[in-house]
Design a protein around this motif. Structure first.
Motif, PDB file in Angstrom:
ATOM      1  N   GLU A 194       0.856  -1.193   0.000  1.00  0.00           N
ATOM      2  CA  GLU A 194       0.000   0.000   0.000  1.00  0.00           C
ATOM      3  C   GLU A 194       0.883   1.230   0.000  1.00  0.00           C
ATOM      4  OE1 GLU A 194      -3.639   2.072   2.535  1.00  0.00           O
ATOM      5  OE2 GLU A 194      -2.636   0.262   3.276  1.00  0.00           O
ATOM      6  N   LEU A 195       0.685   2.086  -0.980  1.00  0.00           N
ATOM      7  CA  LEU A 195       1.455   3.316  -1.127  1.00  0.00           C
ATOM      8  C   LEU A 195       0.519   4.501  -0.906  1.00  0.00           C
ATOM      9  CD1 LEU A 195       3.485   2.381  -4.336  1.00  0.00           C
ATOM     10  CD2 LEU A 195       4.031   1.877  -1.948  1.00  0.00           C
ATOM     11  N   PRO A 196       0.555   5.124   0.274  1.00  0.00           N
ATOM     12  CA  PRO A 196      -0.390   6.223   0.545  1.00  0.00           C
ATOM     13  C   PRO A 196      -0.057   7.477  -0.236  1.00  0.00           C
ATOM     14  CG  PRO A 196       1.126   5.936   2.375  1.00  0.00           C
ATOM     15  CD  PRO A 196       1.425   4.828   1.411  1.00  0.00           C
ATOM     16  N   LEU A 238      -0.062   4.732 -14.773  1.00  0.00           N
ATOM     17  CA  LEU A 238      -0.848   3.571 -14.361  1.00  0.00           C
ATOM     18  C   LEU A 238      -2.325   3.837 -14.619  1.00  0.00           C
ATOM     19  CD1 LEU A 238       0.682   2.379 -10.965  1.00  0.00           C
ATOM     20  CD2 LEU A 238       0.896   1.316 -13.203  1.00  0.00           C
ATOM     21  N   THR A 239      -3.028   2.791 -15.017  1.00  0.00           N
ATOM     22  CA  THR A 239      -4.470   2.868 -15.244  1.00  0.00           C
ATOM     23  C   THR A 239      -5.147   1.744 -14.480  1.00  0.00           C
ATOM     24  OG1 THR A 239      -4.365   1.493 -17.231  1.00  0.00           O
ATOM     25  CG2 THR A 239      -4.123   3.879 -17.525  1.00  0.00           C
ATOM     26  N   GLU A 240      -6.454   1.776 -14.472  1.00  0.00           N
ATOM     27  CA  GLU A 240      -7.225   0.738 -13.791  1.00  0.00           C
ATOM     28  C   GLU A 240      -7.284  -0.550 -14.592  1.00  0.00           C
ATOM     29  OE1 GLU A 240      -8.340   0.722 -10.897  1.00  0.00           O
ATOM     30  OE2 GLU A 240      -8.313   2.824 -10.257  1.00  0.00           O
ATOM     31  N   ALA A 241      -6.666  -0.583 -15.771  1.00  0.00           N
ATOM     32  CA  ALA A 241      -6.723  -1.795 -16.583  1.00  0.00           C
ATOM     33  C   ALA A 241      -5.960  -2.941 -15.943  1.00  0.00           C
ATOM     34  CB  ALA A 241      -6.174  -1.512 -17.984  1.00  0.00           C
ATOM     35  N   SER A 242      -4.962  -2.645 -15.141  1.00  0.00           N
ATOM     36  CA  SER A 242      -4.191  -3.705 -14.498  1.00  0.00           C
ATOM     37  C   SER A 242      -5.000  -4.330 -13.378  1.00  0.00           C
ATOM     38  CB  SER A 242      -2.885  -3.133 -13.931  1.00  0.00           C
ATOM     39  OG  SER A 242      -2.195  -4.119 -13.194  1.00  0.00           O
ATOM     40  N   PRO A 243      -5.167  -5.670 -13.384  1.00  0.00           N
ATOM     41  CA  PRO A 243      -5.977  -6.299 -12.329  1.00  0.00           C
ATOM     42  C   PRO A 243      -5.278  -6.349 -10.991  1.00  0.00           C
ATOM     43  CG  PRO A 243      -5.064  -7.978 -13.774  1.00  0.00           C
ATOM     44  CD  PRO A 243      -4.681  -6.665 -14.373  1.00  0.00           C
ATOM     45  N   PHE A 244      -4.000  -6.007 -10.932  1.00  0.00           N
ATOM     46  CA  PHE A 244      -3.251  -6.094  -9.686  1.00  0.00           C
ATOM     47  C   PHE A 244      -2.953  -4.726  -9.089  1.00  0.00           C
ATOM     48  CE2 PHE A 244      -2.177  -9.886 -12.168  1.00  0.00           C
ATOM     49  CZ  PHE A 244      -2.587 -10.866 -11.277  1.00  0.00           C
ATOM     50  N   HIS A 245      -3.561  -3.661  -9.629  1.00  0.00           N
ATOM     51  CA  HIS A 245      -3.374  -2.318  -9.110  1.00  0.00           C
ATOM     52  C   HIS A 245      -4.730  -1.698  -8.840  1.00  0.00           C
ATOM     53  CE1 HIS A 245       0.412  -3.070 -11.282  1.00  0.00           C
ATOM     54  NE2 HIS A 245       0.971  -2.271 -10.380  1.00  0.00           N
ATOM     55  N   LEU A 246      -4.885  -1.151  -7.647  1.00  0.00           N
ATOM     56  CA  LEU A 246      -6.124  -0.474  -7.265  1.00  0.00           C
ATOM     57  C   LEU A 246      -5.783   0.942  -6.849  1.00  0.00           C
ATOM     58  CD1 LEU A 246      -9.150  -0.455  -6.675  1.00  0.00           C
ATOM     59  CD2 LEU A 246      -8.635  -1.284  -4.367  1.00  0.00           C
ATOM     60  N   ILE A 247      -6.260   1.908  -7.646  1.00  0.00           N
ATOM     61  CA  ILE A 247      -6.011   3.327  -7.367  1.00  0.00           C
ATOM     62  C   ILE A 247      -7.206   3.859  -6.595  1.00  0.00           C
ATOM     63  CG2 ILE A 247      -5.578   5.590  -8.365  1.00  0.00           C
ATOM     64  CD1 ILE A 247      -4.392   4.203 -10.799  1.00  0.00           C
ATOM     65  N   GLY A 248      -7.012   4.188  -5.329  1.00  0.00           N
ATOM     66  CA  GLY A 248      -8.080   4.691  -4.476  1.00  0.00           C
ATOM     67  C   GLY A 248      -7.856   6.123  -4.066  1.00  0.00           C
ATOM     68  N   SER A 285      -7.076   7.182  -1.077  1.00  0.00           N
ATOM     69  CA  SER A 285      -5.991   7.339  -0.114  1.00  0.00           C
ATOM     70  C   SER A 285      -4.653   6.849  -0.626  1.00  0.00           C
ATOM     71  CB  SER A 285      -6.335   6.587   1.177  1.00  0.00           C
ATOM     72  OG  SER A 285      -6.534   5.205   0.905  1.00  0.00           O
ATOM     73  N   GLY A 286      -4.577   6.273  -1.823  1.00  0.00           N
ATOM     74  CA  GLY A 286      -3.300   5.828  -2.334  1.00  0.00           C
ATOM     75  C   GLY A 286      -3.451   4.704  -3.338  1.00  0.00           C
ATOM     76  N   LEU A 287      -2.336   3.996  -3.535  1.00  0.00           N
ATOM     77  CA  LEU A 287      -2.256   2.899  -4.506  1.00  0.00           C
ATOM     78  C   LEU A 287      -2.065   1.593  -3.747  1.00  0.00           C
ATOM     79  CD1 LEU A 287      -1.961   1.861  -7.463  1.00  0.00           C
ATOM     80  CD2 LEU A 287       0.499   2.281  -7.216  1.00  0.00           C
ATOM     81  N   LEU A 288      -2.829   0.567  -4.142  1.00  0.00           N
ATOM     82  CA  LEU A 288      -2.731  -0.758  -3.541  1.00  0.00           C
ATOM     83  C   LEU A 288      -2.353  -1.748  -4.630  1.00  0.00           C
ATOM     84  CD1 LEU A 288      -3.093  -2.543  -1.034  1.00  0.00           C
ATOM     85  CD2 LEU A 288      -5.494  -2.828  -1.679  1.00  0.00           C
ATOM     86  N   ILE A 289      -1.233  -2.461  -4.405  1.00  0.00           N
ATOM     87  CA  ILE A 289      -0.723  -3.443  -5.367  1.00  0.00           C
ATOM     88  C   ILE A 289      -0.934  -4.826  -4.768  1.00  0.00           C
ATOM     89  CG2 ILE A 289       1.254  -4.189  -6.724  1.00  0.00           C
ATOM     90  CD1 ILE A 289       2.446  -1.420  -6.342  1.00  0.00           C
ATOM     91  N   TYR A 290      -1.720  -5.657  -5.458  1.00  0.00           N
ATOM     92  CA  TYR A 290      -1.977  -7.006  -4.998  1.00  0.00           C
ATOM     93  C   TYR A 290      -0.850  -7.940  -5.461  1.00  0.00           C
ATOM     94  CZ  TYR A 290      -6.717  -5.303  -4.221  1.00  0.00           C
ATOM     95  OH  TYR A 290      -7.806  -4.593  -3.806  1.00  0.00           O
ATOM     96  N   SER A 291      -0.476  -8.869  -4.592  1.00  0.00           N
ATOM     97  CA  SER A 291       0.430  -9.957  -4.948  1.00  0.00           C
ATOM     98  C   SER A 291       1.640  -9.432  -5.713  1.00  0.00           C
ATOM     99  CB  SER A 291      -0.317 -11.014  -5.771  1.00  0.00           C
ATOM    100  OG  SER A 291       0.514 -12.115  -6.027  1.00  0.00           O
ATOM    101  N   VAL A 292       2.487  -8.743  -4.977  1.00  0.00           N
ATOM    102  CA  VAL A 292       3.631  -8.080  -5.601  1.00  0.00           C
ATOM    103  C   VAL A 292       4.555  -9.126  -6.232  1.00  0.00           C
ATOM    104  CG1 VAL A 292       5.593  -6.567  -5.210  1.00  0.00           C
ATOM    105  CG2 VAL A 292       3.468  -6.208  -3.954  1.00  0.00           C
ATOM    106  N   ALA A 293       4.946  -8.907  -7.475  1.00  0.00           N
ATOM    107  CA  ALA A 293       5.836  -9.773  -8.232  1.00  0.00           C
ATOM    108  C   ALA A 293       7.100  -8.988  -8.587  1.00  0.00           C
ATOM    109  CB  ALA A 293       5.143 -10.290  -9.489  1.00  0.00           C
TER     110      ALA A 293
END
Length: 950
Positions: free
Chosen positions: A569-571, A590-600, A602-610
């Motif tokens: 989580e990157l605030p 970055l766009t919302e097209a990536s299924p592993f990135h959630l732009i909210g 309060s910040g950016l949330l990266i699922y299952s970091v690779a």
């Protein structure tokens, strides 16, 4: 028709809610984020009456049972206090009238007016018996000269009213009786008699007063000899419009300061009372804000340039809109001096309607103040006015012409906000232009600050003034201390007019467009322009004029270290509510097209970091700069994301394996029994014992991590959320001291190390990664669709069964139901089978469905008719009861209509089995049970059978 009107009304509300409001506040400050001064005393509530002293450093506060003298430079400092409580006898009388001892039967101080330099005139509700007294400023004590407060102060502490002191005379608008049904506008003077309005709905119809003030027009010494006028603002029930309920209308009323009443007509009544309608609406939507909440008069050197700011809401609270409208005093005076009158007209001798008066207006003009032209006609006071003029004023107090706002529409509209108070300041900015700053208080304790710049309004900020969230009941503005004072039920809050120091950068200071604030390049700070100790410069709202921001350096990136397969989580908190946030990863947007990135928000949330997610992330804010006419962007936050890297042991070892050299600052404790198995090494699975443990089709470490990422719920997933790495947090990522991480895949043994790669073959092509992701997403979609189909199928079966059981479906379903329900007839009790068998027809059974019906022969029909004629029913008279018996064969021939007399086969008569009422004997066998039924001895008779003997 009613539904249609309701639909139109709801559609209008929806359209107003979606199109009406302007933009919201640019910046939001919580209560704990700003420096506020608060005052409250335990056990004292309702600090709803505030008064600023012009000659002393005092803020007078009227509360419940107390009056305070606070320092207006710091309200936390209490100079004086006086208790003003209700005697026990008055409290008892208040309780006898049905009022609450804890709420109503107390003294709420509601009037604080400066009488002279040494005294204040104060009034309180005094347990629903208003009283007034004189408060000495020097020693802050009450004189003890109690006066009747009726007409000066309200009886009910929750009832709205208003007062203003003009040259030692108190003008007030309030209710005159205990019930609050007689509202008056009155004047109390120690030198003149009491003046008030008529008790008539034409004059005042259930008003709710909010404000009163005097407009000085020069008096008799002026060029026209016009008298000073006192204006009252209130909301009342309309008399000129027809509505299905009580329609509220905002009003402004005017009386003359020198009014003395009439000589014969309107004795001790206002001869100058007139009222007009205030309009605050959105013309494009035909929506009207018909409730005025508060008024602020912004005075000017010439009274004609005086502006009246008012906050309005709708009568229908579910709309959730508030508006600010501004009126010019010259236009207000023109309506009262030249406007058309309205009069009552009787329609069909039963209904009264208000229409325009088209007759001849008497001279001098009714409702006008005494001026030089009247004095030349020997009319020097209202006592000299002719009765014809006074009678016209009595019958025509309402003007037809409305008072329209400047620009013909509201200056500001907000959504989901109810404004309660308003205060306005005129600020001369550094660019030489004067701007009006509007402060509006809400019913939730929030203060909105808006700026009027060349006819356009933008909301600078909102501040949570009242910590408890209560309504702001009074709002005062002091130009001397550059402070705002807000009164509520819980206490008094002092707030500065601007929070310039909260803006840390030049662009934020400039983009706020706060006329109080400017950027000081020498101190590199945002300062208040009223502070003469600093020299600031006006950049005219152009953020490009600020000093250039240097590009991001490696030291600006905050390091974030996470475990592979976990989330990061990157605030990023945007500096403004109007700013748009965008993220850049390694220079790419970055766009919302990536299924592993959630732009909210309060910040950016990266699922299952690779591994490919490692790199530099930057958060940028984009905001429109109206002064420059373009967008302005600047970086807000920057992060360097990396994974925890550890080597994999070759086999069981007791000694710690050699560690991979780490970057400076990444040292830690590590694991005591080997490095983490999460190191991207090559794993080869052993021969599987079953199909569930089949290893992935590749042995590369990156492919294994990719599979772990695609299945974040696999056994051993740490699921930790990464964050900024602090000193001392490096080392063992698993936190275990006695073994490898639980993230090691089951039954995998590390193979011998492969030869070092000579090319980039270890990095899988992007197409394989996308293919694996696509397969995972497709499998998830198929499972979801299958579950959804099964759910709808079960709901369909349930609905079908229910409708079939309730006989809502056609004949096939009814036959199925009859077959299912009819199968339960065999469960009848044995006692009733004999009775049922006696009613059955011994004729051949009915044919199966589809077979031809068997017709009776003519001989069989004649035999049946003969049997019916030979066996006649016998009628036996037994006292007052008549019993009809029928033979068994006759019962078979009777028509079955489904209506029986009694379920006990007694033919309407209670069987004499020893448990009945009456004198009948017991004819049943001694061994018979009380509720046994014998159909032979008690034949059954149908209620609607065809009896030839009747």
């Amino acid at each position: 028709m009613g539904l249609g009107v309701l639909a139109v009304f709801l559609g209008l509300l929806l359209e107003v809610s979606s199109q009406g409001p302007h933009n919201g506040p640019r910046t939001t400050w919580k209560h704990h984020e700003v420096d506020l001064l608060e005052f409250s005393e335990p056990g004292v509530f309702n600090y709803s009456t505030l008064l600023l002293s012009n000659t002393r450093d005092s803020l007078y506060v009227g509360a419940r049972d107390a009056i305070f003298d606070l320092s207006k430079s710091n309200v936390t400092v209490q100079n004086n206090k006086v208790q003003w409580q209700v005697p026990d006898k008055r409290v008892s009388m208040c309780m006898l009238k049905g009022k609450s001892k804890e709420q109503d039967c107390l003294n709420y101080v509601r009037v604080l007016q400066v009488l002279d330099e040494e005294r204040l005139y104060v009034c309180g509700t005094h347990a629903f018996q208003p009283q007034c007294d004189y408060l000495s400023i020097s020693d802050f004590t009450l004189a003890g000269r109690a006066e009747d407060g009726r007409g000066k102060c309200s009886f009910d502490p929750s009832q709205s009213f208003t007062t203003v002191m003009v040259d030692g005379e108190l003008y007030s608008g309030t209710a005159y009786n205990f019930l609050g049904s007689e509202a008056i506008i009155s004047r109390y003077s120690p030198l003149q008699t009491l003046l008030r309005t008529e008790y008539s709905t034409s004059w005042l119809n259930e008003p709710s007063f909010v404000f009163a003030d005097v407009i000085r027009e020069g008096g008799p010494d002026g060029p026209d000899g016009e008298d000073d006028r006192i204006y009252f603002f209130f909301t009342e029930v309309s008399v000129e419009y027809e509505f299905f309920g009580k329609l509220l209308i905002p009003r402004v009323a005017r009386v003359c300061k020198g009014d003395l009443g009439g000589q014969r007509t309107l004795q001790k009544k206002w001869t100058s009372f007139l009222k007009a309608k205030l309009v605050c609406s959105m013309p494009e939507l035909n929506f009207v804000f018909n409730v005025v909440r508060d008024i602020f008069v912004l005075e000017a050197e010439d009274w004609r340039d005086t502006l009246i700011y008012g906050v309005f809401t709708s009568q229908w609270g579910n709309v959730g809109l508030s508006a600010v409208c501004v009126y010019n005093m010259a236009l207000v005076d023109e309506v009262f001096s030249k406007g058309k009158y309205m009069q009552k007209a009787t329609v069909e001798q039963s209904h009264t309607k208000w229409v325009r008066y088209n007759g001849v207006t008497p001279s001098p003009r009714p409702g006008a103040c005494i001026n030089n032209a009247m004095r030349r006609q020997n009319i020097s006071s209202s006592l000299h006015l002719p009765d014809k003029t006074l009678q016209f004023v009595k019958d025509h107090p309402l003007l037809e012409d409305p008072v329209l706002p400047v620009g013909g529409r509201p200056l500001l509209i907000t959504k989901d906000v109810n404004y309660t108070q308003v205060a306005v300041a005129r600020v001369l900015a550094l660019d030489g232009r004067a701007r009006h700053v509007i402060f509006t208080g809400t019913d939730t304790g929030v203060l909105h600050k808006s700026v009027v710049d060349q006819g356009e309004v933008h909301m600078v900020e909102e501040i949570q003034l009242i910590k408890s969230g209560g309504a702001i009941k009074d709002l005062l503005l002091s130009s001397e201390t550059r402070s705002l004072y807000a009164g509520s039920d819980s206490g008094v809050v002092q707030s500065p007019t601007a929070f310039c120091g909260k803006y840390r950068s030049c662009d934020q200071c400039v983009l706020a467009r706060d006329p109080y604030c400017a950027w000081d390049p020498r101190s590199s700070a945002c300062v208040n322009i009223l502070d003469q100790t600093k020299q600031a410069q006006s950049l005219k709202g152009d953020a490009d004029a600020c000093p250039a921001v240097p590009p991001l350096s490696p030291r600006d990136y905050q390091r974030v270290v996470v475990k592979p397969g976990s989330s990061a989580e990157l605030p990023c908190v945007p500096p403004s509510n109007l700013a748009l946030v965008s993220w850049r990863a390694n220079g790419s947007l970055l766009t919302e097209a990536s299924p592993f990135h959630l732009i909210g928000e309060s910040g950016l949330l990266i699922y299952s970091v690779a591994p490919e997610d490692q790199g530099r992330y930057e958060c940028w804010a984009l905001e429109w700069a109206p002064a420059a006419g373009k967008n302005f962007s600047r970086p807000v936050a920057a992060y360097a994301l990396s994974l925890v890297v550890r080597t994999t042991p070759r086999g069981p070892r007791k000694d710690p394996a050699p560690r991979v050299p780490e970057t400076p600052g990444s040292e830690g404790k590590g694991s005591e029994h080997g490095p983490s198995p999460l190191t991207p090494a090559c794993f080869t699975p052993p021969p599987p014992t079953d199909s569930s443990l089949t290893p992935p089709p590749t042995d590369s470490s990156l492919t294994l991590l990719r599979l772990l990422r695609l299945n974040p719920q696999a056994p051993g997933d740490g699921g930790a959320v990464g964050g900024p790495e602090t000193p001392g947090s490096e080392g063992n990522p698993n936190g275990s001291e006695h073994g490898p991480s639980p993230l090691t895949p089951a039954r995998f043994t590390p193979p011998p190390p492969p030869p070092p790669p000579t090319d980039s073959s270890l990095t899988p092509p992007p197409t394989s990664i996308d293919t694996l992701r696509l397969q995972y997403l497709q499998r998830g979609n198929v499972v979801a669709l299958l579950c959804l189909f099964l759910l709808f199928f079960l709901l369909f079966l349930a609905a079908l069964a229910y409708n079939c059981y309730m006989r809502y479906l056609p004949a096939p379903c009814l036959r199925l139901r009859a077959a299912l329900v009819g199968g339960h007839k065999s469960s009848l009790r044995p006692e009733y089978r004999a009775c049922e068998a006696g009613l059955m027809d011994p004729s051949p059974p009915l044919p199966a469905p589809g077979a031809e019906k068997i017709k009776l022969t003519q001989q069989q029909k004649r035999q049946q008719q003969q049997q019916q004629q030979q066996q006649q029913p016998a009628v036996v008279q037994n006292g007052s009861h008549t019993t009809t018996t029928t033979t068994q064969s006759q019962l078979r021939a009777l028509r079955d209509t489904g209506y029986e007399t009694e379920p006990d086969c007694g033919n309407g008569k209670t069987p004499s089995n020893g448990f009945g009422f009456g004198g009948g004997g017991d004819d049943s066998p001694s061994g018979q049970k009380p509720f046994d039924v014998d159909c032979e001895s008690q034949p059954i008779e149908f209620a609607d059978a065809d009896d030839p003997s009747i």
